[in-house]
Write a protein that holds these residues in place. Structure first.
Motif, PDB file in Angstrom:
ATOM      1  N   THR A   1      44.404  26.893  36.131  1.00 43.18           N
ATOM      2  CA  THR A   1      43.576  26.415  37.234  1.00 43.18           C
ATOM      3  C   THR A   1      42.666  27.505  37.802  1.00 43.18           C
ATOM      4  O   THR A   1      41.995  27.289  38.805  1.00 43.18           O
ATOM      5  CB  THR A   1      44.449  25.818  38.359  1.00 43.18           C
ATOM      6  OG1 THR A   1      45.406  26.785  38.781  1.00 43.18           O
ATOM      7  CG2 THR A   1      45.150  24.562  37.890  1.00 43.18           C
ATOM      8  N   GLY A   2      42.629  28.670  37.167  1.00 48.21           N
ATOM      9  CA  GLY A   2      41.697  29.726  37.541  1.00 48.21           C
ATOM     10  C   GLY A   2      42.079  30.523  38.771  1.00 48.21           C
ATOM     11  O   GLY A   2      41.234  30.795  39.617  1.00 48.21           O
ATOM     12  N   MET A   3      43.342  30.931  38.859  1.00 46.62           N
ATOM     13  CA  MET A   3      43.806  31.715  40.005  1.00 46.62           C
ATOM     14  C   MET A   3      44.684  32.864  39.521  1.00 46.62           C
ATOM     15  O   MET A   3      45.177  32.846  38.398  1.00 46.62           O
ATOM     16  CB  MET A   3      44.637  30.844  40.952  1.00 46.62           C
ATOM     17  CG  MET A   3      43.922  29.672  41.536  1.00 46.62           C
ATOM     18  SD  MET A   3      44.997  28.690  42.596  1.00 46.62           S
ATOM     19  CE  MET A   3      46.165  28.009  41.429  1.00 46.62           C
ATOM     20  N   ARG A   4      44.886  33.826  40.417  1.00 46.73           N
ATOM     21  CA  ARG A   4      45.856  34.887  40.162  1.00 46.73           C
ATOM     22  C   ARG A   4      46.354  35.428  41.498  1.00 46.73           C
ATOM     23  O   ARG A   4      45.705  35.279  42.530  1.00 46.73           O
ATOM     24  CB  ARG A   4      45.285  36.001  39.304  1.00 46.73           C
ATOM     25  CG  ARG A   4      44.313  36.910  39.996  1.00 46.73           C
ATOM     26  CD  ARG A   4      43.887  38.055  39.065  1.00 46.73           C
ATOM     27  NE  ARG A   4      42.932  38.903  39.728  1.00 46.73           N
ATOM     28  CZ  ARG A   4      43.257  39.959  40.482  1.00 46.73           C
ATOM     29  NH1 ARG A   4      44.524  40.284  40.653  1.00 46.73           N
ATOM     30  NH2 ARG A   4      42.330  40.684  41.061  1.00 46.73           N
ATOM     31  N   VAL A   5      47.509  36.070  41.462  1.00 47.55           N
ATOM     32  CA  VAL A   5      48.096  36.677  42.652  1.00 47.55           C
ATOM     33  C   VAL A   5      47.614  38.125  42.709  1.00 47.55           C
ATOM     34  O   VAL A   5      47.707  38.852  41.719  1.00 47.55           O
ATOM     35  CB  VAL A   5      49.638  36.635  42.603  1.00 47.55           C
ATOM     36  CG1 VAL A   5      50.235  37.268  43.838  1.00 47.55           C
ATOM     37  CG2 VAL A   5      50.122  35.202  42.437  1.00 47.55           C
ATOM     38  N   ALA A   6      47.095  38.525  43.861  1.00 48.81           N
ATOM     39  CA  ALA A   6      46.591  39.888  44.029  1.00 48.81           C
ATOM     40  C   ALA A   6      47.188  40.505  45.285  1.00 48.81           C
ATOM     41  O   ALA A   6      47.485  39.798  46.257  1.00 48.81           O
ATOM     42  CB  ALA A   6      45.068  39.873  44.142  1.00 48.81           C
ATOM     43  N   ARG A   7      47.349  41.805  45.252  1.00 49.75           N
ATOM     44  CA  ARG A   7      47.790  42.531  46.450  1.00 49.75           C
ATOM     45  C   ARG A   7      46.605  42.693  47.387  1.00 49.75           C
ATOM     46  O   ARG A   7      45.498  42.987  46.944  1.00 49.75           O
ATOM     47  CB  ARG A   7      48.338  43.895  46.059  1.00 49.75           C
ATOM     48  CG  ARG A   7      49.652  43.797  45.318  1.00 49.75           C
ATOM     49  CD  ARG A   7      50.126  45.108  44.798  1.00 49.75           C
ATOM     50  NE  ARG A   7      50.176  46.135  45.830  1.00 49.75           N
ATOM     51  CZ  ARG A   7      50.731  47.321  45.656  1.00 49.75           C
ATOM     52  NH1 ARG A   7      51.282  47.618  44.502  1.00 49.75           N
ATOM     53  NH2 ARG A   7      50.736  48.202  46.628  1.00 49.75           N
ATOM     54  N   VAL A   8      46.815  42.497  48.679  1.00 53.13           N
ATOM     55  CA  VAL A   8      45.726  42.625  49.633  1.00 53.13           C
ATOM     56  C   VAL A   8      45.462  44.074  50.019  1.00 53.13           C
ATOM     57  O   VAL A   8      44.411  44.383  50.575  1.00 53.13           O
ATOM     58  CB  VAL A   8      45.956  41.758  50.910  1.00 53.13           C
ATOM     59  CG1 VAL A   8      45.954  40.295  50.563  1.00 53.13           C
ATOM     60  CG2 VAL A   8      47.225  42.159  51.621  1.00 53.13           C
ATOM     61  N   ASP A   9      46.382  44.970  49.703  1.00 53.22           N
ATOM     62  CA  ASP A   9      46.177  46.376  50.019  1.00 53.22           C
ATOM     63  C   ASP A   9      45.392  47.108  48.927  1.00 53.22           C
ATOM     64  O   ASP A   9      45.218  48.319  48.991  1.00 53.22           O
ATOM     65  CB  ASP A   9      47.497  47.077  50.297  1.00 53.22           C
ATOM     66  CG  ASP A   9      48.433  47.105  49.095  1.00 53.22           C
ATOM     67  OD1 ASP A   9      48.049  46.609  48.006  1.00 53.22           O
ATOM     68  OD2 ASP A   9      49.553  47.614  49.235  1.00 53.22           O
ATOM     69  N   GLY A  10      44.935  46.363  47.928  1.00 52.51           N
ATOM     70  CA  GLY A  10      44.121  46.960  46.877  1.00 52.51           C
ATOM     71  C   GLY A  10      44.906  47.537  45.729  1.00 52.51           C
ATOM     72  O   GLY A  10      44.334  48.137  44.835  1.00 52.51           O
ATOM     73  N   GLY A  11      46.219  47.362  45.739  1.00 58.96           N
ATOM     74  CA  GLY A  11      47.037  47.870  44.637  1.00 58.96           C
ATOM     75  C   GLY A  11      46.706  47.152  43.342  1.00 58.96           C
ATOM     76  O   GLY A  11      46.148  46.064  43.333  1.00 58.96           O
ATOM     77  N   GLU A  12      47.085  47.777  42.245  1.00 57.35           N
ATOM     78  CA  GLU A  12      46.707  47.239  40.947  1.00 57.35           C
ATOM     79  C   GLU A  12      47.565  46.039  40.533  1.00 57.35           C
ATOM     80  O   GLU A  12      47.045  45.016  40.155  1.00 57.35           O
ATOM     81  CB  GLU A  12      46.807  48.340  39.898  1.00 57.35           C
ATOM     82  CG  GLU A  12      46.054  48.027  38.643  1.00 57.35           C
ATOM     83  CD  GLU A  12      45.922  49.244  37.769  1.00 57.35           C
ATOM     84  OE1 GLU A  12      46.319  49.147  36.597  1.00 57.35           O
ATOM     85  OE2 GLU A  12      45.449  50.272  38.261  1.00 57.35           O
TER      86      GLU A  12
END
Length: 155
Positions: free
Chosen positions: A101-112
Motif C-alpha cells: 500500500t506504499g508505506m513504511r515505518v520511520a523514526r521521527v528522530d531521523g534515525g536510520e
C-alpha cells in the motif's frame, strides 16, 4: 477537573496550550512534507495495509492449522501477524501490507532503522487495538508516539 475532561472530550487539540501552533498540516511539526512521498500516511492507507497483512497472515496460518473451524485459528493468525510484523519492520522498515500500500515505518528522530526493540513495542501496542485508534494532532497513533515512529508514504 473540567480542564482534564474538557481536553479529553474535545480531542487532542484542546489539550494544547492557548496560542500553541499545531502547524498548517499533519506532520509539519515533524518536518514531513504535506503530501507525496515522506508525508504521513492517511488512516485509510493504514487500515488497508493492516487488512492486507491480516489476510496474508490468515493464509499462512491455515498452513499450520488446516481447519477453518478450529478454535485455535484466530490465536495462530495473531501470532503469525505479530512475528511477521516485528520481523519485517525490524529488517525492512515495513510489513508486506505496508509495502503493497506504499508505506513504511520511520523514526521521527531521523534515525536510520526502526530497530528490534521499537518494532517489538510498537507491534505489542497494536495488538491491544486501542493505541492505534487514539491519534494526536499529527494523526499518529499512541503506538507511534510511544516508540518515536511514524507511518509515512513511500509513493
Amino acid at each position: 477537573m473540567g480542564r482534564i475532561t474538557g481536553s479529553w472530550l474535545s480531542g487532542p487539540q484542546a489539550a494544547l496550550e492557548d496560542g500553541a501552533d499545531v502547524g498548517d498540516y499533519r506532520g509539519e511539526k515533524l518536518g514531513l512534507p504535506e503530501s507525496g512521498p515522506g508525508a504521513l500516511a492517511s488512516s485509510w492507507h493504514r487500515c488497508l495495509g493492516l487488512l492486507v497483512d491480516w489476510l496474508m497472515c490468515g493464509g499462512v496460518s491455515l498452513l499450520f492449522v488446516q481447519d477453518l473451524q478450529s478454535s485455535s485459528l484466530s490465536t495462530v493468525v495473531l501470532g503469525v501477524w505479530f512475528i511477521v510484523g516485528v520481523g519485517t519492520v525490524t529488517t525492512f522498515g515495513f510489513t508486506p501490507g505496508q509495502f503493497l500500500t506504499g508505506m513504511r515505518v520511520a523514526r521521527v528522530d531521523g534515525g536510520e532503522r526502526v530497530g528490534f526493540v521499537r518494532a517489538l513495542i510498537r507491534q505489542a501496542l497494536i495488538v491491544f487495538l486501542v493505541p492505534p485508534l487514539i491519534n494526536d494532532h499529527d494523526g499518529r497513533g499512541m503506538h507511534d508516539r510511544a516508540t518515536g515512529t511514524a507511518l509515512i508514504r513511500t509513493r
